[in-house]
Design a protein around this motif. Structure first.
Motif, PDB file in Angstrom:
ATOM      1  N   ASP A  35       0.780  -1.331  -0.140  1.00  0.00           N
ATOM      2  CA  ASP A  35      -0.094  -0.006   0.218  1.00  0.00           C
ATOM      3  C   ASP A  35       0.937   1.387   0.058  1.00  0.00           C
ATOM      4  OD1 ASP A  35      -2.381  -1.486   0.092  1.00  0.00           O
ATOM      5  OD2 ASP A  35      -2.823  -1.321   2.007  1.00  0.00           O
ATOM      6  N   VAL A  36       1.968   1.549   0.839  1.00  0.00           N
ATOM      7  CA  VAL A  36       2.762   2.425   0.928  1.00  0.00           C
ATOM      8  C   VAL A  36       3.523   2.590  -0.376  1.00  0.00           C
ATOM      9  CG1 VAL A  36       4.755   1.271   2.050  1.00  0.00           C
ATOM     10  CG2 VAL A  36       4.217   3.836   2.258  1.00  0.00           C
ATOM     11  N   THR A  37       4.003   1.432  -0.951  1.00  0.00           N
ATOM     12  CA  THR A  37       4.308   1.685  -2.466  1.00  0.00           C
ATOM     13  C   THR A  37       3.735   2.057  -3.453  1.00  0.00           C
ATOM     14  OG1 THR A  37       5.888  -0.329  -1.930  1.00  0.00           O
ATOM     15  CG2 THR A  37       5.770   0.346  -4.205  1.00  0.00           C
ATOM     16  N   ASP A 155       7.515   3.727   5.671  1.00  0.00           N
ATOM     17  CA  ASP A 155       6.220   3.757   6.405  1.00  0.00           C
ATOM     18  C   ASP A 155       6.274   4.326   7.884  1.00  0.00           C
ATOM     19  OD1 ASP A 155       7.255   1.690   7.692  1.00  0.00           O
ATOM     20  OD2 ASP A 155       5.733   0.057   7.178  1.00  0.00           O
ATOM     21  N   ILE A 156       7.360   4.759   8.282  1.00  0.00           N
ATOM     22  CA  ILE A 156       7.500   5.616   9.665  1.00  0.00           C
ATOM     23  C   ILE A 156       8.444   6.610   9.294  1.00  0.00           C
ATOM     24  CG2 ILE A 156       7.151   3.346  11.114  1.00  0.00           C
ATOM     25  CD1 ILE A 156       9.943   3.444  11.476  1.00  0.00           C
ATOM     26  N   ASN A 157       8.208   7.628  10.182  1.00  0.00           N
ATOM     27  CA  ASN A 157       9.325   8.950  10.154  1.00  0.00           C
ATOM     28  C   ASN A 157       9.283   9.488  11.671  1.00  0.00           C
ATOM     29  OD1 ASN A 157       7.542  11.718  10.560  1.00  0.00           O
ATOM     30  ND2 ASN A 157       6.335  10.236   9.222  1.00  0.00           N
ATOM     31  N   GLY A 158      10.441  10.175  11.885  1.00  0.00           N
ATOM     32  CA  GLY A 158      10.733  10.421  13.177  1.00  0.00           C
ATOM     33  C   GLY A 158       9.920  11.582  13.917  1.00  0.00           C
ATOM     34  N   ASP A 159       8.913  12.146  13.164  1.00  0.00           N
ATOM     35  CA  ASP A 159       7.960  13.235  13.704  1.00  0.00           C
ATOM     36  C   ASP A 159       6.738  12.508  14.059  1.00  0.00           C
ATOM     37  OD1 ASP A 159       9.309  15.485  13.683  1.00  0.00           O
ATOM     38  OD2 ASP A 159       9.194  15.462  11.458  1.00  0.00           O
ATOM     39  N   ALA A 160       6.427  11.079  13.456  1.00  0.00           N
ATOM     40  CA  ALA A 160       5.048  10.504  13.551  1.00  0.00           C
ATOM     41  C   ALA A 160       5.040   9.876  15.341  1.00  0.00           C
ATOM     42  CB  ALA A 160       5.052   9.283  12.528  1.00  0.00           C
ATOM     43  N   ASP A 161       3.638   9.658  15.343  1.00  0.00           N
ATOM     44  CA  ASP A 161       3.083   9.348  16.793  1.00  0.00           C
ATOM     45  C   ASP A 161       3.187   7.584  16.540  1.00  0.00           C
ATOM     46  OD1 ASP A 161       2.524   8.794  19.314  1.00  0.00           O
ATOM     47  OD2 ASP A 161       0.584   9.328  19.120  1.00  0.00           O
ATOM     48  N   LEU A 162       4.561   7.116  16.958  1.00  0.00           N
ATOM     49  CA  LEU A 162       4.668   5.465  16.615  1.00  0.00           C
ATOM     50  C   LEU A 162       4.250   4.800  17.801  1.00  0.00           C
ATOM     51  CD1 LEU A 162       8.125   5.672  14.886  1.00  0.00           C
ATOM     52  CD2 LEU A 162       5.863   5.782  13.674  1.00  0.00           C
ATOM     53  N   SER A 194      14.891  20.934  -5.736  1.00  0.00           N
ATOM     54  CA  SER A 194      13.133  20.925  -5.704  1.00  0.00           C
ATOM     55  C   SER A 194      12.952  19.751  -4.789  1.00  0.00           C
ATOM     56  CB  SER A 194      12.655  20.660  -7.285  1.00  0.00           C
ATOM     57  OG  SER A 194      13.220  21.922  -7.726  1.00  0.00           O
ATOM     58  N   VAL A 195      13.434  19.600  -3.629  1.00  0.00           N
ATOM     59  CA  VAL A 195      13.133  18.762  -2.693  1.00  0.00           C
ATOM     60  C   VAL A 195      11.599  19.094  -2.087  1.00  0.00           C
ATOM     61  CG1 VAL A 195      13.489  17.873  -0.286  1.00  0.00           C
ATOM     62  CG2 VAL A 195      15.381  18.363  -1.934  1.00  0.00           C
ATOM     63  N   ASN A 196      10.872  17.623  -2.071  1.00  0.00           N
ATOM     64  CA  ASN A 196       9.446  17.645  -1.477  1.00  0.00           C
ATOM     65  C   ASN A 196       9.567  16.600  -0.578  1.00  0.00           C
ATOM     66  OD1 ASN A 196       8.078  20.176  -2.950  1.00  0.00           O
ATOM     67  ND2 ASN A 196       8.574  18.781  -4.982  1.00  0.00           N
ATOM     68  N   ILE A 197       8.729  16.788   0.603  1.00  0.00           N
ATOM     69  CA  ILE A 197       8.287  15.639   1.499  1.00  0.00           C
ATOM     70  C   ILE A 197       6.915  15.358   1.525  1.00  0.00           C
ATOM     71  CG2 ILE A 197       8.880  14.709   3.737  1.00  0.00           C
ATOM     72  CD1 ILE A 197      11.283  15.705   2.193  1.00  0.00           C
ATOM     73  N   HIS A 198       6.276  14.388   0.880  1.00  0.00           N
ATOM     74  CA  HIS A 198       5.089  13.968   1.127  1.00  0.00           C
ATOM     75  C   HIS A 198       4.880  13.146   2.253  1.00  0.00           C
ATOM     76  CE1 HIS A 198       5.366  15.499  -3.084  1.00  0.00           C
ATOM     77  NE2 HIS A 198       6.298  14.643  -3.292  1.00  0.00           N
ATOM     78  N   THR A 199       3.493  13.233   2.851  1.00  0.00           N
ATOM     79  CA  THR A 199       3.196  12.454   4.068  1.00  0.00           C
ATOM     80  C   THR A 199       1.580  12.332   3.618  1.00  0.00           C
ATOM     81  OG1 THR A 199       2.525  14.585   5.434  1.00  0.00           O
ATOM     82  CG2 THR A 199       4.839  13.432   5.736  1.00  0.00           C
ATOM     83  N   LYS A 200       0.990  11.168   4.229  1.00  0.00           N
ATOM     84  CA  LYS A 200      -0.378  10.820   4.091  1.00  0.00           C
ATOM     85  C   LYS A 200      -1.255  11.237   5.286  1.00  0.00           C
ATOM     86  CE  LYS A 200      -3.524   7.650   2.160  1.00  0.00           C
ATOM     87  NZ  LYS A 200      -3.912   6.334   1.466  1.00  0.00           N
ATOM     88  N   ASP A 201      -2.257  11.835   5.394  1.00  0.00           N
ATOM     89  CA  ASP A 201      -2.957  11.867   6.640  1.00  0.00           C
ATOM     90  C   ASP A 201      -3.406  10.814   7.103  1.00  0.00           C
ATOM     91  OD1 ASP A 201      -2.599  14.708   6.395  1.00  0.00           O
ATOM     92  OD2 ASP A 201      -4.657  15.147   5.591  1.00  0.00           O
TER      93      ASP A 201
END
Length: 212
Positions: A35-37, A155-162, A194-201
């Motif tokens: 799914d994340v892929t 599927d994880i990042n350091g800002d997320a509530d893991l 042109s760095v963009n960081i995408h996240t999904k709600d």
């Protein structure tokens, strides 16, 4: 000696899959990471004739998805685990037989590839394990063509509530889990523009995009 029964993930070694447990683990990851892929591939902007590199290709599922999105471009997978290379080859045997896909054993530390040789590069759920992220990103930048796109997918990042399970895995396997701002800094320091960081709600997913 501990009598604790190890999980397939531990026996398979997610950092470098090994043995029969490695094959089992990779099969599970092919499904778990689907799914994340799928979400992240929407940012790759693939054209039919693009040459595409998947770094840390694991069980080969991402390569299969990419092959289904292009018609004539050359697709390559690299992984430093021989078990991953073998499973990726099994997963994509038909595409390899046509000559459109190639899978090799290699490390992101020193890719046996020419400068400016790929239109698109992606790494899915493998950046956690890169031995020297900043210098390794410079190696990716080297083989990416001008105007090319590179994606780091996790599927994880350091800002997320893991979850506690995620935190346990980060500690157990010494995973590198950057915060959003760190992804940006790493890519920019390696030369990407042109760095963009995408996240999904509603998720902890991240897709860090850099262009050359």
């Amino acid at each position: 000696m501990s009598n604790e029964i190890k999980s397939v993930t531990e026996l398979g070694n997610p950092r470098k899959p090994q043995g029969e447990a490695g094959f089992e683990m990779l099969s599970s990851m092919n499904e778990h990471h689907s799914d994340v892929t799928d979400w992240a591939l929407g940012f790759l902007e693939l054209n039919d004739d693009n040459s595409v590199l998947d770094i840390g290709c694991g069980g080969g599922a991402t390569l299969s998805k990419i092959a289904g999105m292009t018609k004539s471009g050359h697709i390559m997978g690299v992984d430093y685990s021989d078990v991953s290379v073998r499973m990726s080859k099994d997963t994509n045997a038909e595409m390899i037989s046509t000559g459109r896909m190639e899978i090799i054993e290699a490390s992101v530390e020193s890719l046996p590839l020419d400068d400016n040789s790929f239109d698109r590069i992606i790494t899915v759920e493998s950046f956690y394990f890169w031995p020297d992220p900043q210098n390794n990103l410079k190696e990716v930048y080297r083989v990416l063509k001008n105007n090319g796109i590179f994606l780091i997918v996790a599927d994880i990042n350091g800002d997320a509530d893991l979850s506690e399970e995620d935190m346990d895995n980060i500690r157990k396997y010494s995973l590198y889990n950057p915060k959003i701002a760190e992804f940006r800094s790493l890519l920019e320091a390696a030369g990407f523009s042109s760095v963009n960081i995408h996240t999904k709600d509603g998720t902890s997913w991240v897709c860090a995009e850099g262009r050359k």
